[in-house]
Design an enzyme around this catalytic site. Structure first.
Site, PDB file in Angstrom:
ATOM      1  N   CYS A  65      -2.023   2.213   0.611  1.00 25.67           N
ATOM      2  CA  CYS A  65      -1.957   1.005   1.421  1.00 25.67           C
ATOM      3  C   CYS A  65      -0.680   1.148   2.228  1.00 25.67           C
ATOM      4  O   CYS A  65       0.416   1.052   1.681  1.00 25.67           O
ATOM      5  CB  CYS A  65      -1.904  -0.256   0.565  1.00 25.67           C
ATOM      6  SG  CYS A  65      -1.705  -1.745   1.570  1.00 25.67           S
TER       7      CYS A  65
ATOM      8  N   CYS B  44       1.491  -2.416   2.582  1.00 27.55           N
ATOM      9  CA  CYS B  44       2.061  -3.133   1.447  1.00 27.55           C
ATOM     10  C   CYS B  44       1.584  -2.470   0.167  1.00 27.55           C
ATOM     11  O   CYS B  44       1.893  -1.325  -0.080  1.00 27.55           O
ATOM     12  CB  CYS B  44       1.697  -4.610   1.498  1.00 27.55           C
ATOM     13  SG  CYS B  44      -0.039  -4.903   1.821  1.00 27.55           S
ATOM     14  N   SER B  45       0.833  -3.171  -0.636  1.00 25.84           N
ATOM     15  CA  SER B  45       0.374  -2.566  -1.883  1.00 25.84           C
ATOM     16  C   SER B  45      -1.008  -3.073  -2.257  1.00 25.84           C
ATOM     17  O   SER B  45      -1.279  -3.322  -3.420  1.00 25.84           O
ATOM     18  CB  SER B  45       1.374  -2.840  -3.001  1.00 25.84           C
ATOM     19  OG  SER B  45       1.587  -4.234  -3.125  1.00 25.84           O
TER      20      SER B  45
END
Lengths: 221, 126
Positions: free
Chosen positions: A119, A122-123
């Protein structure tokens, strides 16, 4: 470069307005955030202490759900086909559903294609099947290098993808989460799903490693 | 953490767990679990008081014909925790409702990839 940047696509995350803002999480998640932030503001709870409790248990949100999905796909061709065609429904049929109803897509590794999930912004992470993301997945070096040098980052995990294989990089979004279906290790033909599940590591479902070999399991790796 | 995890689980026979302890299906469930643990170990209520309130909440849900517990366990957990916080004058229901909507607005006002700050709830018109 044989890698296919065409598969890499940046986040949309728009909500119809064409702008790039963040979708709120589910109602219950907002309730937890509301309670936590009010307790912290009133001095009734220490955020570090709350984090410490979460840390104690967070490894318990483990990747076992994803491993069960993979082991079932290895042993049931019908489920495998369903999974590759409509991963959201196939995974939901096992009871693994995200709070926001994120769409899932399963990426099949073959002799010719190796898939890697990241990603970049972000996560975003398929936590209903993989649990909480590992620290390195959220790190800036992984997020950038997975795109600029995917073979290199996979190599750092001790995995060599042959030059004859294409590496595809998939950028997760809040709407679409990816799970890699690793290749079934050689020498495990005829194994049951219960036996196979132990071969499916979290990292193999992100694509930085391959599934464990029977030898690795026997040597207690 | 001063409280022994295995002691915490005592009195919570239905908690989703395996041999190593509780199992969470989502990060918010771990946060909800942690809040109750901390409030109790800080003395705002005893763990026994907590399990009583929580058990009552679960019983009333079961009275409603609820059987699929895995998906709803921590939903009831939060119901009970909010109720106990109100009873102990820790956090009022009305404050919770308002804060929840502020968080919702903060998400909507925050560009994707940026940390979500509560103050973003107040910035209108991006």
């Amino acid at each position: 470069m044989s890698d296919s940047p065409g598969e890499h696509k940046h986040h949309g995350h728009s909500h119809g307005s064409g702008e790039d803002f963040t979708d709120p999480p589910s109602d219950i998640e907002l309730r937890v955030k509301a309670l936590e932030s009010l307790l912290v503001e009133k001095g009734l709870a220490d955020p570090d202490a709350i984090d410490a409790v979460i840390d104690t248990y967070e490894t318990k949100v483990g990747p076992r759900n994803g491993a069960a999905v993979v082991a079932r796909a290895w042993t049931e061709p019908g489920f495998r086909n369903w999974l590759l065609k409509d991963a959201t429904a196939a995974i939901a049929s096992l009871g693994y559903v995200g709070a926001q109803g994120e769409q899932m897509r399963v990426l099949e590794n073959t002799d010719k294609v190796h898939n890697l999930v990241v990603c970049t912004l972000c996560s975003c992470y398929p936590w209903p099947v993989l649990g909480l993301p590992p620290v390195w997945y959220k790190s800036a070096p992984y997020r950038s290098r997975a795109v600029s040098d995917p073979r290199g980052i996979i190599e750092e995990f001790g995995t060599h993808v042959p030059e004859t294989s294409e590496v595809r990089v998939w950028d997760s979004t809040s709407e679409m989460r990816y799970l890699v279906l690793p290749q079934q290790p050689e020498g495990t033909e005829g194994w049951s799903a219960e036996q196979l599940v132990n071969l499916v590591s979290r990292n193999s479902m992100i694509g930085v490693e391959v599934a464990r070999s029977p030898e690795a399991i026997r040597s207690g790796e | 953490m001063t409280t022994n995890p295995s002691e915490l689980l005592h009195g919570l026979p239905l908690i989703p767990q395996d041999s190593d302890g509780p199992v969470f299906q989502a990060p918010w469930q771990a946060a909800a679990f942690a809040l109750a643990v901390r409030l109790s170990s800080d003395g705002h209520f005893t763990w026994k008081e907590w399990t009583e309130v929580f058990s009552t909440e679960i019983r009333s849900a079961q009275g409603g014909g609820e059987t699929d517990f895995d998906n709803t366990y921590y939903l009831y957990w939060m119901n009970a925790l909010e109720q106990l916080c109100e009873e102990r004058s820790l956090v009022a229901h009305s404050d919770l409702r308002q804060r929840k909507e502020e968080w919702r607005q903060a998400y909507l006002n925050t560009p994707h990839g940026k940390p979500i700050e509560l103050s973003a709830a107040l910035t209108r018109g991006h």
